[in-house]
Design an enzyme around this catalytic site. Structure first.
Site, mmCIF file in Angstrom:
data_model
loop_
_atom_site.group_PDB
_atom_site.id
_atom_site.type_symbol
_atom_site.label_atom_id
_atom_site.label_comp_id
_atom_site.label_asym_id
_atom_site.label_seq_id
_atom_site.Cartn_x
_atom_site.Cartn_y
_atom_site.Cartn_z
ATOM 1 N N SER A 1 99.898 -108.547 -4.124
ATOM 2 C CA SER A 1 99.646 -108.139 -2.736
ATOM 3 C C SER A 1 100.504 -106.926 -2.405
ATOM 4 O O SER A 1 101.357 -106.520 -3.195
ATOM 5 C CB SER A 1 99.941 -109.296 -1.780
ATOM 6 O OG SER A 1 101.340 -109.465 -1.676
ATOM 7 N N LYS A 2 100.274 -106.381 -1.242
ATOM 8 C CA LYS A 2 100.944 -105.141 -0.833
ATOM 9 C C LYS A 2 102.478 -105.259 -0.929
ATOM 10 O O LYS A 2 103.174 -104.300 -1.211
ATOM 11 C CB LYS A 2 100.493 -104.794 0.597
ATOM 12 C CG LYS A 2 101.156 -103.576 1.223
ATOM 13 C CD LYS A 2 100.660 -102.238 0.668
ATOM 14 C CE LYS A 2 101.409 -101.092 1.318
ATOM 15 N NZ LYS A 2 101.792 -100.026 0.406
ATOM 16 N N ARG A 3 102.986 -106.481 -0.721
ATOM 17 C CA ARG A 3 104.448 -106.611 -0.766
ATOM 18 C C ARG A 3 105.014 -106.370 -2.169
ATOM 19 O O ARG A 3 106.213 -106.196 -2.350
ATOM 20 C CB ARG A 3 104.891 -107.967 -0.192
ATOM 21 C CG ARG A 3 104.707 -109.129 -1.095
ATOM 22 C CD ARG A 3 104.922 -110.461 -0.397
ATOM 23 N NE ARG A 3 104.196 -111.480 -1.104
ATOM 24 C CZ ARG A 3 104.669 -112.145 -2.149
ATOM 25 N NH1 ARG A 3 105.894 -111.918 -2.573
ATOM 26 N NH2 ARG A 3 103.935 -113.035 -2.769
#
Ligand code: GLU
Length: 497
Positions: A265-267
């Site tokens: 994910s973006k994190r």
């Protein structure tokens, strides 16, 4: 043309390799999906075959036109051009599943006619009840085949009750085995599956039926996709058999995951192609990195162009282990492309970042400025910070640079250098005049000799005066890009403080 179902291998479009990338337009193009697209593209280009783009938009609730546009745009940005697709058309279109309803109907009707599929009138409630009962007996809750052998009269009677049937295809009568080009031997137990639905009561195809009808009609020779589709393969092989078609070769590539093993994910830095675009990665850097997530070059080369990858690409060098996304490595690969790729491609990708930072992307010096600083940049988002001191705009002077400018010797040194460069008056030197690296270096040397300063004491104040920094590209090159007028003005201004 009339598409023929059930073509034998030798009747395919010559011996031509045909692969497809089949995204569902339900969101962003995830990096895992982009890698699937890339592997298909590399495989097709390596073989001189066709790369087909098909939009799998049968899930009408989740599919959007915006998502389709965005996915096509991301693929174009990555440089993965397709030979057939919804926008360019092709011999085997249409290339959106939502426009192929008639073909699914036609193939369903044929299977019905040939007795390979049958109408099933069981209602959802009845099926649920029987499933529960099977579970209670400790049996796999497959469809129990109740409508399998209905007579015409029995069918008519059910229709008279107002029941509208689904179409079911007969389940496996034998175990199914494949030689997956990435995973090797995979076998599917026939007990995994009963008779399954291919057309719903409203006539819409189920997912696997649509995929197989399309892959057959589009004459796809190799299905290269993510491992999470391996479980669909049993149903799909049975559908090839039912349709009388030769199954393609399958290659299920492992998933792209985050380094902690979770879903990417973006994190974790970036999860979609859009994220990498926004963060200032070059398309050439992204595709190079994605290829390395699971594939390796036979000579272990890591920095490669699309063409070099296509030339060397083989599925046998694709790993069957999950590939962990590593943002640091992506940056490292990208840095190489920023430093080494064609300046034209770099500039066109850089422009939006230059503009977003409020700098003039039409400055005729842009190319030479980017050439100057590309060495120290790994992502385009970091480019404007490096470019700023080269423009006629305010830029920060670092604390260490300010210290150099504040030494007692500096003012005299900088003014002397400005004078020696021919900038006589306080307005600086000859307007717009060029200043080459060699003559600037010679001028510094001469002034240093005259004033008995050398090394850091000589170069740091000059660097600080020209850029506000103590690190950066070669001083002579900076001067060349700034031009005589700016150099003299900056030296004088710093020298006057
Ligand atoms: N539409 C599927 C997906 O987006 C791909 C199906 C396939 O490649 O067979 O995951």
């Amino acid at each position: 043309m009339t598409a023929v179902v059930g073509v034998a291998k030798e009747d395919r479009v010559g011996d031509r390799v045909r692969v497809r990338f089949a995204p569902s337009p339900t969101g962003q193009l995830h990096l895992g999906n982009a890698r699937t697209a890339l592997f298909n593209w590399l495989f097709a280009r390596h073989a001189g075959g066709d790369f087909v783009l098909r939009i799998e938009d049968t899930d009408t609730a989740r599919s959007t036109a915006e998502s389709e546009v965005a996915i096509l745009d991301d693929l174009r940005w990555l440089g993965l051009d397709w030979d057939e697709g919804p926008d360019v058309g092709g011999e085997f279109g249409p290339y959106r599943q939502s426009e192929r309803a008639e073909l699914y109907q036609r193939e369903g009707a044929r299977l019905l006619r040939e007795g390979r599929a049958y109408p099933c009138y069981c209602s959802d409630e009845e099926l649920d009840e029987r499933r529960e009962a099977a579970r209670a007996r400790g049996v796999e809750p497959h469809y129990d085949g109740r409508c399998r052998n209905l007579t015409d009269d029995e069918r008519k009677a059910r229709e008279a009750e107002g029941r509208s049937p689904v179409l079911r295809v007969r389940g496996p009568e034998h175990d199914v085995e494949i030689e997956d080009l990435v995973r090797g031997h995979v076998s599917f137990d026939r007990g995994m599956l009963g008779d399954f639905i291919i057309l719903r009561s409203d006539g819409r195809p189920t997912y696997n039926f649509a995929v197989v009808v399309d892959d057959v009609l589009m004459k796809i020779t190799h299905v290269i996709r993510a491992e999470d589709h391996l479980s669909n393969t049993l149903r799909q092989i049975l559908l090839y058999e039912a349709l009388g078609a030769q199954p393609p070769e399958f290659a299920h590539v492992s998933m792209v995951i985050a380094s902690d093993g979770s879903k990417l994910s973006k994190r974790h830095g970036a999860a979609s192609v859009g994220d990498t675009r926004r963060d200032g990665y070059l398309p050439a850097g992204v595709v190079n990195y994605l290829a390395m997530l699971g594939w390796s070059h036979p000579e272990a080369k890591e920095i490669l162009s699309r063409e070099e990858m296509a030339e060397a690409f083989e599925l046998k060098r694709v790993s069957s282990h999950p590939a962990a996304f590593d943002e640091q490595k992506l940056m490292w690969v990208n840095g190489h492309h920023i430093r080494e790729d064609d300046i034209g491609a770099l500039l066109s990708n850089a422009r939006p970042f230059v503009e977003a930072a409020g700098l003039d992307a039409d400055d005729p010096r842009l190319e030479s400025m980017v050439e100057l600083v590309r060495e120290g940049v790994e992502r385009l988002v970091d480019l404007p910070t490096e470019l700023r001191p080269l423009y006629d705009v305010e830029y920060d002077v670092e604390a260490e640079a300010a210290d150099w400018l504040a030494t007692p010797e500096t003012a005299g040194l900088l003014t002397a250098l400005a004078d020696s460069l021919g900038g006589g008056g306080p307005e600086g030197g000859a307007s717009g005049a060029a200043l080459d690296e060699a003559s600037f270096k010679a001028a510094i040397k001469a002034v240093g000799k005259e004033r008995a300063v050398k090394g850091k004491e000589l170069f740091m104040p000059v660097r600080a005066a020209l850029t506000g920094r103590t690190h950066g590209p070669a001083l002579g090159k900076i001067a060349e890009v700034l031009g005589l007028e700016r150099v003299v003005a900056r030296l004088r201004s710093a020298g006057a403080k």
